[in-house]
Write a protein that holds these residues in place. Structure first.
Motif, mmCIF file in Angstrom:
data_model
loop_
_atom_site.group_PDB
_atom_site.id
_atom_site.type_symbol
_atom_site.label_atom_id
_atom_site.label_comp_id
_atom_site.label_asym_id
_atom_site.label_seq_id
_atom_site.Cartn_x
_atom_site.Cartn_y
_atom_site.Cartn_z
ATOM 1 N N GLU A 145 25.319 -5.312 -9.889
ATOM 2 C CA GLU A 145 23.925 -4.883 -10.049
ATOM 3 C C GLU A 145 23.755 -3.375 -9.860
ATOM 4 N N GLN A 146 24.609 -2.778 -9.053
ATOM 5 C CA GLN A 146 24.510 -1.329 -8.848
ATOM 6 C C GLN A 146 24.707 -0.610 -10.186
ATOM 7 N N ILE A 147 25.649 -1.105 -10.952
ATOM 8 C CA ILE A 147 25.942 -0.513 -12.259
ATOM 9 C C ILE A 147 24.854 -0.895 -13.272
ATOM 10 N N ILE A 148 24.425 -2.147 -13.192
ATOM 11 C CA ILE A 148 23.367 -2.615 -14.099
ATOM 12 C C ILE A 148 22.107 -1.767 -13.929
ATOM 13 N N VAL A 149 21.731 -1.499 -12.684
ATOM 14 C CA VAL A 149 20.512 -0.726 -12.432
ATOM 15 C C VAL A 149 20.658 0.708 -12.962
ATOM 16 N N ALA A 150 21.819 1.303 -12.733
ATOM 17 C CA ALA A 150 22.032 2.671 -13.225
ATOM 18 C C ALA A 150 21.886 2.712 -14.748
ATOM 19 N N LEU A 151 22.523 1.758 -15.411
ATOM 20 C CA LEU A 151 22.459 1.738 -16.875
ATOM 21 C C LEU A 151 21.042 1.404 -17.360
ATOM 22 N N ALA A 152 20.334 0.565 -16.595
ATOM 23 C CA ALA A 152 18.958 0.223 -16.970
ATOM 24 C C ALA A 152 18.075 1.468 -16.913
ATOM 25 N N CYS A 153 18.303 2.304 -15.914
ATOM 26 C CA CYS A 153 17.561 3.567 -15.834
ATOM 27 C C CYS A 153 17.837 4.398 -17.086
#
Ligand code: WTA
Length: 628
Positions: A145-153
């Motif tokens: 999720e840490q990576i998912i959130v960064a990419l979502a931003c």
């Protein structure tokens, strides 16, 4: 400031298997470098052409010292290149991400799944009112999720500011305030060495006095789910929207992509700002050509996305290149020092990228641990963050790489965004040297006036020409940004001391701020440490300068011994003699103190300034980045 000084430059050269050169994308360094020199803009344009653009550039680069713009007027979204591009080109079901938890749990996401998760969270962020240009702070453990959130931003044009989850309240608060983050995304807890570390509680304290924050999004990992107390807290899964599409925001080349705070030697942390197009091209280029990432590779970078190494070589570079990345929440020595080697064995990791501090820890634990596992899948080893001294290099090369895998010692910085100087697979390796500037990078070692110093003379490491992934500014501190380009001539000063040998290989001697001046001679602290560590009794060493009425400064060394050695006066004299023999009498420590641990930043760099302050009874300054 530093005068020129002599450095002893002996190093054994390791020659790689000649077939490597033929198989690497950048097999012929000279050829590539000459191609770059002939027409730098055409060189970068060729790289950029390999990626997907919404609109292409009018011009490659505009350089108005100290400001550069790259791929002028182009439009893009980096996530289209990290995700959509692969989903649409036959890699839908390829594994994008493997996550291993501390207890051995696994999560695997294909490109299709990662793409969807990113879009779902991106749509959720929008529903929380996040718009292009807003800052989002990510304070999470090393979970997918840490990576998912960064990419979502990045998907919606929000600027992410990832803060390593090991930072405490004060450090987090100052970063949230400086970036004016609207949202903080966190988790209830992280698991470290079998213990829960509460994260939400830290965030709750850190948002007091941070009026920019509207909402805290909490990934609740543990059962029963932790209560969400205040009005501003929302559950991660409630934010996820059930969408199958969330269009990528059209970003201008020079729109900011992220802010990443890096600790200075003085003052508060600096918010390094990177922008979309240049950063994308730089990280893609280096992942392709330095790591030579291939379709069937399993790429494991042991950093955390909270550091630049994680941004560039966990998230963006490898995903841009369509690779399979592996991440783990587990610490290298828990439950035993075999866990990492077990992961390599289990998942057939092919590229392993770590920091010397980890390798030195493994050296202390002994060779038996890695020998228990099959490491034959490995083909490339990398190192980053501090000097890989010859002793550590040889152990890494022999015990982990079985004298088969090239070791890439990569020099770069938060500010540079991408690898700048590195050994390339297929090129001769000289332990202690980081190799030569990559094609695309014009680096040199110069004196105070910016004049190149001859081989064997120490000087300042500078970058003479702009490069695509260079930082664009320091957030809220344009003056600090300008300093980088106005300290030595008109060059970018990295703050590192270095020396070149006759072949143009560069050795990093340490930060210029850690320079020791002993009896008028300048000595790089890293060099003395490297000498100490080359002694079989020494596991780790840190040296500082101590004021001395006669010599200006004397050298004091703090030493952690390897297993099986104990402190004694005899050993103390032996070590001093050892440095005398390898570096000469001017570099001899006058004092040696045996210690159990050293103050380090969470990325593993020894904070000599803390040691020095303690030794001299002074205030250590900002220690927010201190691990222990
Ligand atoms: C040091 C990490 C020796 C250097 C990517 C630099 C290194 C600082 C190496 C940047 C290396 C990085 N050999 N020293 N291969 N790589 N450094 O911003 O002093 O966390 O200026 O970026 O780490 O640290 P940063």
């Amino acid at each position: 400031m530093t005068e020129k000084f002599d450095v002893k430059l002996e190093s054994k050269t390791f020659f790689p298997d000649p077939s490597l050169r033929e198989h690497m994308r950048m097999g012929d360094y000279e050829l590539a470098y000459n191609e770059f020199l002939k027409d730098p803009e055409a060189y970068w344009e060729k790289v950029a052409e390999e990626l997907t653009w919404i609109n292409k550039w009018d011009k490659i680069c505009e350089w108005d010292h100290p400001h550069a713009r790259w791929f002028i007027n182009s439009k893009l979204n980096i996530t289209q290149n990290c995700l959509d591009r692969h989903v649409q080109s036959g890699k839908k079901n390829k594994v994008a991400l493997i996550w291993v938890g501390e207890g051995g749990e696994e999560k695997i996401l294909t490109y299709r799944q990662l793409h969807r998760e990113v879009m779902r969270f991106a749509a959720g962020l929008k529903s929380l009112g996040v718009k292009k240009g807003d800052a989002v702070c990510i304070y999470m453990p090393l979970v997918p999720e840490q990576i998912i959130v960064a990419l979502a931003c990045a998907r919606i044009g929000a600027i992410h500011s990832i803060v390593f989850a090991g930072f405490g309240t004060r450090a987090l608060n100052s970063r949230i305030r400086d970036s004016a983050a609207k949202i903080v995304v966190t988790a209830d807890a992280t698991i470290r060495r079998g213990k829960r570390v509460e994260l939400k509680a830290i965030v709750e304290e850190a948002v007091v006095n941070a009026p920019s924050v509207d909402k805290i999004v909490v990934l609740r990992r543990t059962k029963p789910p932790m209560e969400l107390y205040s009005e501003i807290e929302v559950d991660y899964y409630d934010v996820l929207k059930d969408v199958s599409e969330c269009e990528a925001e059209v970003m201008d080349a020079e729109d900011p992509l992220f802010i990443l705070y890096t600790s200075g030697t003085t003052g508060p942390a600096k918010g390094i700002v990177h922008t979309c197009a240049g950063y994308m091209v730089g990280t893609y280029y280096t992942t392709q050509n330095v790591f030579d990432l291939r379709d069937n590779d399993v790429f494991w970078c042991t950093a955390d996305p909270g550091w630049i190494t994680g941004h560039s070589y966990i998230i963006y570079g490898p995903l841009l290149a369509g690779g399979t990345i592996l991440i783990t929440e587990s610490t290298p020595d828990y439950p035993d020092p075999g866990v990492w080697w077990n992961i390599i064995d289990d998942f057939d990791v092919t590229i392993f990228y770590t920091a010397p501090t980890a390798i030195r820890m493994f050296m202390r634990m002994g060779e038996d641990w890695p020998r228990k596992y099959d490491l034959s899948s490995l083909r490339i080893l990398g190192s980053v963050g501090e000097t890989l001294n010859p002793e550590t290099f040889e152990w890494y090369y022999r015990v982990i790489g079985k004298e088969r895998c090239p070791i890439l010692d990569t020099w770069w910085q938060t500010e540079t965004g991408m690898h700048m100087i590195t050994t390339l697979a297929g090129q001769p390796m000289k332990p202690g040297f980081v190799g030569k500037p990559l094609p695309g990078v014009v680096a040199d070692v110069v004196d105070n006036n910016g004049d190149p110093v001859p081989p064997g003379k120490g000087g300042f490491l500078v970058i003479k020409e702009p490069w695509p992934s260079m930082m664009r500014t320091v957030r809220n501190n344009e003056e600090r940004y300008r300093q980088y380009w106005n300290t030595i001539g008109k060059y970018y000063t990295a703050g590192d001391l270095a020396v070149k040998d006759d072949d143009g290989y560069i050795m990093i001697l340490g930060r210029s701020d850690d320079v020791l001046i002993v009896a008028g001679h300048n000595i790089g602290s890293a060099e003395v440490e490297s000498a100490l560590v080359s002694n079989e009794a020494v596991a780790e060493a840190a040296v500082i300068g101590k004021p001395d009425p006669l010599k200006g400064e004397i050298i004091k060394a703090f030493i952690i011994l390897r297993k099986g050695y104990s402190p004694s006066d005899k050993l103390r004299s032996e070590l001093i003699y050892h440095v005398r023999m390898s570096l000469g009498p001017i570099a001899m420590p006058s004092e040696i103190e045996f210690v159990e641990s050293l103050p380090k930043t969470r990325s593993g760099k020894i904070m000599r300034r803390v040691l020095r302050a303690k030794e001299l009874g002074m205030d250590p300054g900002d220690v927010s980045t201190l691990e222990e």
